[in-house]
Design a protein around this motif. Structure first.
Motif, short mmCIF file in Angstrom:
data_model
loop_
_atom_site.label_atom_id
_atom_site.label_comp_id
_atom_site.label_asym_id
_atom_site.label_seq_id
_atom_site.Cartn_x
_atom_site.Cartn_y
_atom_site.Cartn_z
N ILE A 204 0.01 12.53 -3.35
CA ILE A 204 0.82 13.38 -4.43
C ILE A 204 -1.21 14.02 -5.05
O ILE A 204 -1.48 14.85 -6.05
CB ILE A 204 0.89 12.05 -6.24
CG1 ILE A 204 2.00 12.12 -4.77
CG2 ILE A 204 0.73 13.79 -7.39
CD1 ILE A 204 2.63 11.25 -6.55
N ALA A 205 -1.96 13.21 -4.89
CA ALA A 205 -3.58 13.63 -5.49
C ALA A 205 -4.36 14.96 -4.64
O ALA A 205 -4.45 15.22 -4.88
CB ALA A 205 -4.45 12.02 -5.59
N LYS A 206 -3.23 14.51 -3.34
CA LYS A 206 -3.92 15.56 -2.26
C LYS A 206 -3.43 16.87 -3.02
O LYS A 206 -3.91 18.09 -2.56
CB LYS A 206 -3.24 15.22 -0.67
CG LYS A 206 -3.76 15.97 -0.08
CD LYS A 206 -3.44 15.93 1.74
CE LYS A 206 -3.53 16.84 2.15
NZ LYS A 206 -3.34 16.87 3.91
N ARG A 207 -1.91 16.79 -3.09
CA ARG A 207 -1.05 18.18 -3.58
C ARG A 207 -1.42 18.56 -5.13
O ARG A 207 -1.92 19.93 -5.44
CB ARG A 207 0.29 17.31 -4.33
CG ARG A 207 0.74 17.36 -2.33
CD ARG A 207 2.89 16.65 -2.85
NE ARG A 207 3.01 16.63 -1.56
CZ ARG A 207 3.53 15.48 -1.44
NH1 ARG A 207 4.11 15.73 -2.82
NH2 ARG A 207 4.30 15.43 -0.36
N ASP B 81 1.06 -1.58 0.20
CA ASP B 81 0.49 -0.23 0.07
C ASP B 81 0.49 1.07 0.35
O ASP B 81 0.20 2.79 -0.21
CB ASP B 81 -0.80 -0.26 1.11
CG ASP B 81 -0.30 -0.35 2.28
OD1 ASP B 81 0.94 -0.24 2.44
OD2 ASP B 81 -0.84 0.69 3.59
N ASP C 167 2.81 2.66 -2.79
CA ASP C 167 2.01 3.19 -3.60
C ASP C 167 1.00 4.05 -3.64
O ASP C 167 0.92 4.84 -3.70
CB ASP C 167 2.15 2.16 -4.96
CG ASP C 167 3.59 1.24 -5.09
OD1 ASP C 167 4.51 2.07 -4.72
OD2 ASP C 167 4.10 0.40 -5.68
N GLU C 168 -0.28 3.53 -2.83
CA GLU C 168 -1.51 4.28 -2.51
C GLU C 168 -1.28 4.96 -2.15
O GLU C 168 -2.16 6.26 -2.05
CB GLU C 168 -2.07 2.83 -2.00
CG GLU C 168 -2.80 1.59 -3.26
CD GLU C 168 -3.22 1.14 -1.97
OE1 GLU C 168 -3.72 1.34 -1.58
OE2 GLU C 168 -3.61 -0.68 -3.04
N ARG C 169 -0.38 5.14 -0.75
CA ARG C 169 -0.23 5.99 -0.08
C ARG C 169 0.59 7.70 -0.89
O ARG C 169 -0.26 8.44 -0.57
CB ARG C 169 0.18 5.82 1.43
CG ARG C 169 -0.04 5.36 2.32
CD ARG C 169 0.18 4.57 3.33
NE ARG C 169 1.13 3.65 3.26
CZ ARG C 169 2.04 3.43 4.58
NH1 ARG C 169 2.97 4.41 5.29
NH2 ARG C 169 3.45 2.49 3.55
N ARG C 170 1.43 7.10 -1.49
CA ARG C 170 2.12 8.06 -2.05
C ARG C 170 1.00 8.81 -3.11
O ARG C 170 1.56 9.89 -3.47
CB ARG C 170 3.42 7.58 -2.75
CG ARG C 170 4.44 8.36 -3.61
CD ARG C 170 5.62 7.46 -3.99
NE ARG C 170 5.67 5.80 -4.45
CZ ARG C 170 6.09 5.25 -3.11
NH1 ARG C 170 6.84 5.46 -1.85
NH2 ARG C 170 6.15 3.85 -3.58
N GLU C 171 0.17 8.09 -4.06
CA GLU C 171 -0.04 8.49 -4.91
C GLU C 171 -1.44 9.12 -4.38
O GLU C 171 -1.97 10.63 -5.07
CB GLU C 171 -1.01 7.01 -5.65
CG GLU C 171 -2.11 7.62 -6.64
CD GLU C 171 -2.68 6.78 -7.54
OE1 GLU C 171 -4.11 6.81 -7.87
OE2 GLU C 171 -2.05 5.32 -7.31
N ALA C 172 -2.19 8.61 -3.64
CA ALA C 172 -3.07 9.67 -1.78
C ALA C 172 -2.19 11.01 -1.85
O ALA C 172 -2.55 11.82 -2.17
CB ALA C 172 -3.43 8.53 -1.23
#
Length: 148
Positions: free
Chosen positions: A57-60, A48, A50-55
């Motif tokens: 990035i999505a927040k930024r 997970d 990658d999922e946290r990193r993606e989250a």
């Protein structure tokens, strides 16, 4: 019953700055460095991650999108304000006779300097026009541009 597996020892080479950071963090948390290193490696290898990193990035990206929307709104306000002022000024200001026009041109430089000084005071003291206009202000579609 089989004996519990013993942890395996690993030797790693760390950059002195990373080692210093690890030591400081471990001391601050009052935890052994090996426990912190193990947790960091487990987090890095976690599926997970990658999922946290993606989250993150999505927040930024969402923050950037909101900032861009505010910027577009502010530029739109500035353009509409300038257009409205020019329309009003052209509508209400009669043309000057030639002797008066020459005198007005002679005063253009000092008047412009006064304008820039007033603008500087307004920008430094506020409130800004964009702060006086609500975010949800929408143009009334029933109004025509000619009624301004």
């Amino acid at each position: 019953m089989p004996a519990p597996k013993k942890k395996a020892q690993v030797s790693v080479y760390l950059d002195p700055d990373v080692m210093r950071s690890l030591s400081v963090y471990a001391a601050r948390r009052e935890q052994p460095m090996s426990l912190i290193a193990e947790a960091a490696i487990a987090s890095f290898l976690s599926p997970d991650a990658d999922e946290r990193r993606e989250a993150a990035i999505a927040k930024r990206l969402d923050q950037q999108d909101r900032r861009l929307a505010r910027l577009e709104r502010d530029v739109g306000i500035a353009v509409e304000t300038l257009a409205l002022f020019i329309r009003f000024w052209l509508t209400t200001t009669p043309a000057l006779p030639e002797p008066a026009a020459k005198a007005a041109r002679a005063q253009a430089g000092p008047r412009y300097d006064n304008f820039v000084a007033a603008l500087g005071r307004r920008l430094s003291q506020g409130p800004k026009l964009r702060q006086e206009i609500p975010d949800d202000a929408r143009e009334d579609p029933t109004r025509s541009a000619d009624t301004d």
